[in-house]
Design an enzyme around this catalytic site. Structure first.
Site, PDB file in Angstrom:
ATOM      1  N   LYS A   1       4.040 -12.361  -0.996  1.00 59.41           N
ATOM      2  CA  LYS A   1       3.743 -10.947  -1.147  1.00 59.41           C
ATOM      3  C   LYS A   1       3.660 -10.238   0.146  1.00 59.41           C
ATOM      4  CE  LYS A   1      -0.792  -9.725  -1.734  1.00 59.41           C
ATOM      5  NZ  LYS A   1      -1.002  -8.760  -0.684  1.00 59.41           N
TER       6      LYS A   1
ATOM      7  N   GLU B   1      -3.383  -1.528  -4.893  1.00 61.45           N
ATOM      8  CA  GLU B   1      -4.812  -1.623  -4.390  1.00 61.45           C
ATOM      9  C   GLU B   1      -5.327  -0.088  -4.025  1.00 61.45           C
ATOM     10  OE1 GLU B   1      -5.305  -4.494  -1.544  1.00 61.45           O
ATOM     11  OE2 GLU B   1      -7.483  -3.843  -1.111  1.00 61.45           O
TER      12      GLU B   1
HETATM   13  O1  KIV Z   1      -5.236 -10.891   0.501  1.00 61.50           O
HETATM   14  C1  KIV Z   1      -5.708 -10.363  -0.622  1.00 61.50           C
HETATM   15  O2  KIV Z   1      -6.712 -10.655  -1.228  1.00 61.50           O
HETATM   16  C2  KIV Z   1      -4.975  -9.286  -1.358  1.00 61.50           C
HETATM   17  C3  KIV Z   1      -5.568  -8.952  -2.873  1.00 61.50           C
HETATM   18  C4  KIV Z   1      -6.529  -8.098  -2.385  1.00 61.50           C
HETATM   19  C5  KIV Z   1      -4.551  -8.418  -3.364  1.00 61.50           C
HETATM   20  O3  KIV Z   1      -3.882  -9.089  -0.980  1.00 61.50           O
END
Ligand code: KIV
Length: 286
Positions: free
Chosen positions: A118, A187
């Site tokens: 991600k 988010e």
């Molecule tokens: O690092 C994390 O926990 C995140 C979530 C808030 C989506 O990116």
């Protein structure tokens, strides 16, 4: 007992609520026990998030962790062999310099056990996303309140509150989908804007502080369980008070040690009668 099949990126990519799919469930985890808890609860995805910086390592923001830190925690999660899809979070500065560096950093997380990565940001991240997809690394996008941009945003602030910014967010989301992202985290954006993005995309949206119209929801493990009890953003629902239970248990242990109630005979190892006898004869000097 049938072994449950492992969750895959293509299986997640088609999970749109408007096509009748059940909402996707994602939670963060940073170690093997956390991954086992998430997996036994039946979540679809485990994010080894850079939030590890704040909820585990004690930093004030997510900017302090490195690819090595994320690889270390991803490997711990992967050792639990969860059924859920493992997503490795690319930390700040690991995908900002060049597409080549981005691919090498992502490879470190994949080799640690992640099935995909991600990263945060919209159209300006397209060259990095395209390089990752080209290298067969599936990518989850992350838009809206992107914590790695906290200094640029002036803090952890809800994004896309104005109509122009909302349209920019939709354009970013479409660009991420076009570049090959298989899902997008939204988010800290208004519910209505998350609804517009979800409607505009054929890939699923996963919301955190983005209202109920997303195709799935994610929460941070320590927030959901009440292990982190100092800050409670509006979007967090605490399903347990694990910190309170833990403090109570450790307090009881301390009291038992101090009073001599722990350990009991049943909690101690003992010699058999013959050896005990031999030692007591020896000890008595006979
Ligand atoms: O690092 C994390 O926990 C995140 C979530 C808030 C989506 O990116």
């Amino acid at each position: 007992m049938a072994v449950p099949t492992r969750m895959t990126v293509p299986a997640i990519a088609v999970r749109k609520a408007r096509h009748g799919s059940d909402p996707l469930v994602m939670i963060t985890a940073y170690d093997a026990p956390g991954a086992r808890i998430a997996d036994e609860a039946g979540v679809d995805m485990i994010l080894v998030g850079d939030s590890v910086a704040m909820v585990v390592l004690g930093y004030d923001d997510t900017l302090q962790v490195t690819v090595d830190d994320l690889a270390h925690h991803t490997a711990a999660v992967a050792r639990a062999k969860p059924r859920a899809l493992i997503i490795g979070d690319l930390p700040w500065m690991s995908y900002h310099v060049s597409p080549a560096e981005t691919v090498c950093n992502a490879a470190q997380l994949i080799r640690a056990g992640a099935q995909c990565v991600k990263l945060e940001g919209g159209r300006k991240r397209l060259p990095m996303i395209e390089a990752l997809v080209d290298a067969e690394v599936p990518v989850m996008g992350h838009l809206g309140l992107t914590p790695q941009s906290m200094h640029a945003m002036g803090g952890f602030k809800v994004q896309a509150r104005e109509s122009e910014a909302a349209l920019e967010l939709v354009a970013d989301a479409k660009a991420l989908q076009h570049a090959g992202c298989f899902a997008v985290v939204l988010e800290g954006v208004p519910d209505e804007v998350a609804g517009m993005v979800t409607e505009a995309l054929d890939i699923p949206t996963i919301g955190i502080g983005a209202g109920p119209r997303c195709d799935g929801q994610v929460l941070v493990f320590h927030d959901l369980l009440g292990i982190e009890d100092r800050v409670a953003p509006k979007f967090v629902r605490r399903y347990a008070s694990v910190k309170d239970v833990a403090v109570e248990a450790v307090t009881a242990f301390a009291a038992d040690v101090r009073s001599g109630a722990f350990p009991s005979a049943a909690e101690s190892y003992h010699l058999n009668a013959e050896q005990s006898e031999a030692l007591s004869l020896y000890g008595s000097g006979a």
